[in-house]
Scaffold this active site. Structure first.
Site, PDB file in Angstrom:
ATOM      1  N   PRO A   1      63.061  42.955  78.950  1.00 17.70           N
ATOM      2  CA  PRO A   1      64.292  43.484  78.380  1.00 17.70           C
ATOM      3  C   PRO A   1      65.059  42.486  77.517  1.00 17.70           C
ATOM      4  O   PRO A   1      65.121  41.293  77.820  1.00 17.70           O
ATOM      5  CB  PRO A   1      65.123  43.863  79.618  1.00 17.70           C
ATOM      6  CG  PRO A   1      64.502  43.127  80.747  1.00 17.70           C
ATOM      7  CD  PRO A   1      63.063  42.979  80.408  1.00 17.70           C
ATOM      8  N   ASN A   2      65.614  43.044  76.452  1.00 16.55           N
ATOM      9  CA  ASN A   2      66.487  42.318  75.508  1.00 16.55           C
ATOM     10  C   ASN A   2      65.739  41.354  74.592  1.00 16.55           C
ATOM     11  O   ASN A   2      66.343  40.762  73.700  1.00 16.55           O
ATOM     12  CB  ASN A   2      67.613  41.569  76.250  1.00 16.55           C
ATOM     13  CG  ASN A   2      68.479  42.525  77.047  1.00 16.55           C
ATOM     14  OD1 ASN A   2      69.005  43.479  76.471  1.00 16.55           O
ATOM     15  ND2 ASN A   2      68.610  42.323  78.338  1.00 16.55           N
TER      16      ASN A   2
ATOM     17  N   ARG B   1      70.280  37.686  69.222  1.00 18.07           N
ATOM     18  CA  ARG B   1      70.747  37.532  70.601  1.00 18.07           C
ATOM     19  C   ARG B   1      70.958  36.042  70.926  1.00 18.07           C
ATOM     20  O   ARG B   1      69.999  35.262  70.902  1.00 18.07           O
ATOM     21  CB  ARG B   1      69.681  38.093  71.539  1.00 18.07           C
ATOM     22  CG  ARG B   1      69.975  37.899  72.993  1.00 18.07           C
ATOM     23  CD  ARG B   1      68.775  38.244  73.862  1.00 18.07           C
ATOM     24  NE  ARG B   1      69.099  38.040  75.247  1.00 18.07           N
ATOM     25  CZ  ARG B   1      68.193  37.911  76.213  1.00 18.07           C
ATOM     26  NH1 ARG B   1      66.905  38.006  75.937  1.00 18.07           N
ATOM     27  NH2 ARG B   1      68.574  37.713  77.450  1.00 18.07           N
TER      28      ARG B   1
ATOM     29  N   TYR C   1      68.362  31.156  72.263  1.00 18.51           N
ATOM     30  CA  TYR C   1      67.025  31.710  72.023  1.00 18.51           C
ATOM     31  C   TYR C   1      66.502  31.476  70.602  1.00 18.51           C
ATOM     32  O   TYR C   1      65.376  31.855  70.293  1.00 18.51           O
ATOM     33  CB  TYR C   1      67.022  33.218  72.324  1.00 18.51           C
ATOM     34  CG  TYR C   1      67.347  33.525  73.764  1.00 18.51           C
ATOM     35  CD1 TYR C   1      66.475  33.142  74.784  1.00 18.51           C
ATOM     36  CD2 TYR C   1      68.529  34.179  74.114  1.00 18.51           C
ATOM     37  CE1 TYR C   1      66.764  33.416  76.114  1.00 18.51           C
ATOM     38  CE2 TYR C   1      68.829  34.453  75.447  1.00 18.51           C
ATOM     39  CZ  TYR C   1      67.941  34.070  76.432  1.00 18.51           C
ATOM     40  OH  TYR C   1      68.233  34.334  77.753  1.00 18.51           O
TER      41      TYR C   1
ATOM     42  N   ASN D   1      56.569  37.189  79.438  1.00 21.12           N
ATOM     43  CA  ASN D   1      57.977  36.810  79.492  1.00 21.12           C
ATOM     44  C   ASN D   1      58.720  38.042  79.986  1.00 21.12           C
ATOM     45  O   ASN D   1      59.089  38.920  79.195  1.00 21.12           O
ATOM     46  CB  ASN D   1      58.498  36.360  78.124  1.00 21.12           C
ATOM     47  CG  ASN D   1      59.941  35.873  78.200  1.00 21.12           C
ATOM     48  OD1 ASN D   1      60.590  36.029  79.230  1.00 21.12           O
ATOM     49  ND2 ASN D   1      60.447  35.299  77.111  1.00 21.12           N
TER      50      ASN D   1
ATOM     51  N   ALA E   1      64.799  39.134  82.097  1.00 19.59           N
ATOM     52  CA  ALA E   1      65.630  39.224  83.312  1.00 19.59           C
ATOM     53  C   ALA E   1      64.843  39.710  84.527  1.00 19.59           C
ATOM     54  O   ALA E   1      65.152  39.331  85.670  1.00 19.59           O
ATOM     55  CB  ALA E   1      66.818  40.145  83.044  1.00 19.59           C
TER      56      ALA E   1
ATOM     57  N   HIS F   1      63.514  37.465  87.405  1.00 18.40           N
ATOM     58  CA  HIS F   1      64.328  37.015  88.536  1.00 18.40           C
ATOM     59  C   HIS F   1      64.557  38.103  89.579  1.00 18.40           C
ATOM     60  O   HIS F   1      65.159  37.840  90.614  1.00 18.40           O
ATOM     61  CB  HIS F   1      65.691  36.521  88.016  1.00 18.40           C
ATOM     62  CG  HIS F   1      65.576  35.653  86.794  1.00 18.40           C
ATOM     63  ND1 HIS F   1      64.971  34.427  86.815  1.00 18.40           N
ATOM     64  CD2 HIS F   1      65.950  35.858  85.497  1.00 18.40           C
ATOM     65  CE1 HIS F   1      64.991  33.896  85.592  1.00 18.40           C
ATOM     66  NE2 HIS F   1      65.586  34.755  84.771  1.00 18.40           N
TER      67      HIS F   1
ATOM     68  N   GLU G   1      53.230  32.465  82.480  1.00 20.61           N
ATOM     69  CA  GLU G   1      54.610  32.926  82.275  1.00 20.61           C
ATOM     70  C   GLU G   1      55.293  32.020  81.251  1.00 20.61           C
ATOM     71  O   GLU G   1      55.148  30.790  81.301  1.00 20.61           O
ATOM     72  CB  GLU G   1      55.351  32.887  83.616  1.00 20.61           C
ATOM     73  CG  GLU G   1      56.803  33.312  83.503  1.00 20.61           C
ATOM     74  CD  GLU G   1      57.397  33.659  84.862  1.00 20.61           C
ATOM     75  OE1 GLU G   1      56.798  34.455  85.607  1.00 20.61           O
ATOM     76  OE2 GLU G   1      58.476  33.130  85.173  1.00 20.61           O
TER      77      GLU G   1
ATOM     78  N   HIS H   1      59.049  31.255  79.184  1.00 21.94           N
ATOM     79  CA  HIS H   1      60.464  31.473  78.905  1.00 21.94           C
ATOM     80  C   HIS H   1      60.866  30.610  77.728  1.00 21.94           C
ATOM     81  O   HIS H   1      60.506  29.428  77.678  1.00 21.94           O
ATOM     82  CB  HIS H   1      61.340  31.123  80.119  1.00 21.94           C
ATOM     83  CG  HIS H   1      61.008  31.972  81.298  1.00 21.94           C
ATOM     84  ND1 HIS H   1      61.377  33.297  81.360  1.00 21.94           N
ATOM     85  CD2 HIS H   1      60.278  31.718  82.401  1.00 21.94           C
ATOM     86  CE1 HIS H   1      60.898  33.812  82.483  1.00 21.94           C
ATOM     87  NE2 HIS H   1      60.223  32.878  83.122  1.00 21.94           N
TER      88      HIS H   1
ATOM     89  N   ARG I   1      69.995  26.511  83.464  1.00 12.00           N
ATOM     90  CA  ARG I   1      71.007  27.519  83.151  1.00 12.00           C
ATOM     91  C   ARG I   1      71.709  27.970  84.439  1.00 12.00           C
ATOM     92  O   ARG I   1      71.899  27.179  85.349  1.00 12.00           O
ATOM     93  CB  ARG I   1      70.324  28.674  82.401  1.00 12.00           C
ATOM     94  CG  ARG I   1      69.699  28.200  81.072  1.00 12.00           C
ATOM     95  CD  ARG I   1      69.086  29.334  80.291  1.00 12.00           C
ATOM     96  NE  ARG I   1      70.092  30.322  79.923  1.00 12.00           N
ATOM     97  CZ  ARG I   1      69.788  31.537  79.453  1.00 12.00           C
ATOM     98  NH1 ARG I   1      68.525  31.897  79.286  1.00 12.00           N
ATOM     99  NH2 ARG I   1      70.752  32.387  79.145  1.00 12.00           N
TER     100      ARG I   1
ATOM    101  N   ARG J   1      69.055  32.262  87.448  1.00 14.67           N
ATOM    102  CA  ARG J   1      67.814  32.192  86.660  1.00 14.67           C
ATOM    103  C   ARG J   1      66.824  31.183  87.226  1.00 14.67           C
ATOM    104  O   ARG J   1      65.685  31.085  86.790  1.00 14.67           O
ATOM    105  CB  ARG J   1      68.114  31.790  85.212  1.00 14.67           C
ATOM    106  CG  ARG J   1      68.926  32.815  84.472  1.00 14.67           C
ATOM    107  CD  ARG J   1      69.080  32.427  83.007  1.00 14.67           C
ATOM    108  NE  ARG J   1      70.266  33.039  82.481  1.00 14.67           N
ATOM    109  CZ  ARG J   1      70.339  34.291  82.012  1.00 14.67           C
ATOM    110  NH1 ARG J   1      69.258  35.048  81.978  1.00 14.67           N
ATOM    111  NH2 ARG J   1      71.470  34.788  81.581  1.00 14.67           N
TER     112      ARG J   1
HETATM  113  C1  DQA Z   1      64.201  34.366  79.276  1.00 16.26           C
HETATM  114  C2  DQA Z   1      65.091  33.751  80.355  1.00 16.26           C
HETATM  115  C3  DQA Z   1      65.648  34.831  81.282  1.00 16.26           C
HETATM  116  O1  DQA Z   1      66.471  34.260  82.281  1.00 16.26           O
HETATM  117  C4  DQA Z   1      66.490  35.805  80.483  1.00 16.26           C
HETATM  118  O2  DQA Z   1      66.926  36.864  81.307  1.00 16.26           O
HETATM  119  C5  DQA Z   1      65.799  36.333  79.268  1.00 16.26           C
HETATM  120  C6  DQA Z   1      64.949  35.435  78.491  1.00 16.26           C
HETATM  121  C7  DQA Z   1      63.723  33.320  78.252  1.00 16.26           C
HETATM  122  O3  DQA Z   1      62.764  33.606  77.527  1.00 16.26           O
HETATM  123  O4  DQA Z   1      64.294  32.225  78.167  1.00 16.26           O
HETATM  124  O5  DQA Z   1      66.019  37.462  78.852  1.00 16.26           O
HETATM  125  O6  DQA Z   1      63.066  34.930  79.875  1.00 16.26           O
END
Ligand code: DQA
Length: 150
Positions: free
Chosen positions: A13-14, A21, A26, A76, A79, A82, A100, A102, A109, A113
């Protein structure tokens, strides 16, 4: 010669909002920009990219990967990293290596997280190296494949 490496890159997500964003965290690359850079950097590797804001769709993607001839998954889960026991279970149910990724350093952070549930099912976790994390994950798949043939 072995056939081309095929990887599924699953984004949660996102991550469709990358580019605008929280750029201080990021960066300014969009997800499709990252995808293009990866394809250009690794023309010998086939990567299929999936992004969803919905947990169940990510579970479906992981399950499908197992029956679609992929050699591994780059994940990836954003959210859901977690929070998602469903994704942990999906990754445990399939027999594919997972790396994985990130973009940000989840250990530097907020406390929530710090813990990665999905990371338990991963061979390794790359965190905080920006979007190069996706490249480094592919490099690992290539190196470990070469290692098998030694
Ligand atoms: C993330 C880190 C996560 O904590 C966060 O919720 C994201 C992006 C990252 O790529 O740094 O959406 O996975």
């Amino acid at each position: 010669m072995s056939r081309a490496l095929r990887l599924l890159v699953v984004n949660g997500p996102n991550l469709n909002m990358l580019g605008t964003r929280e750029p201080a965290i990021y960066g300014t690359r969009t997800l499709s920009h990252i995808e293009t850079e990866v394809r250009e950097a690794f023309p010998e590797v086939t990567t299929d990219w999936v992004q969803s804001n919905h947990e169940g769709e990510l579970v479906d993607a992981v399950q499908r990967a197992a029956s679609s001839g992929y050699d591994g998954i780059i994940m990836n889960a954003a959210a859901f990293t977690h929070t998602s026991v469903a994704l942990v279970d999906a990754l445990a149910a399939i027999d594919l290596p997972v790396v994985e990724v990130h973009i940000s350093n989840i250990h530097a952070r907020e406390d929530f997280r710090e813990r990665t549930l999905t990371g338990r099912q991963a061979v390794g976790v790359i965190t905080g190296l920006g979007t190069w994390g996706y490249h480094l994950a592919i490099r690992w798949f290539l190196l470990s494949r070469a290692d098998e043939t030694h």
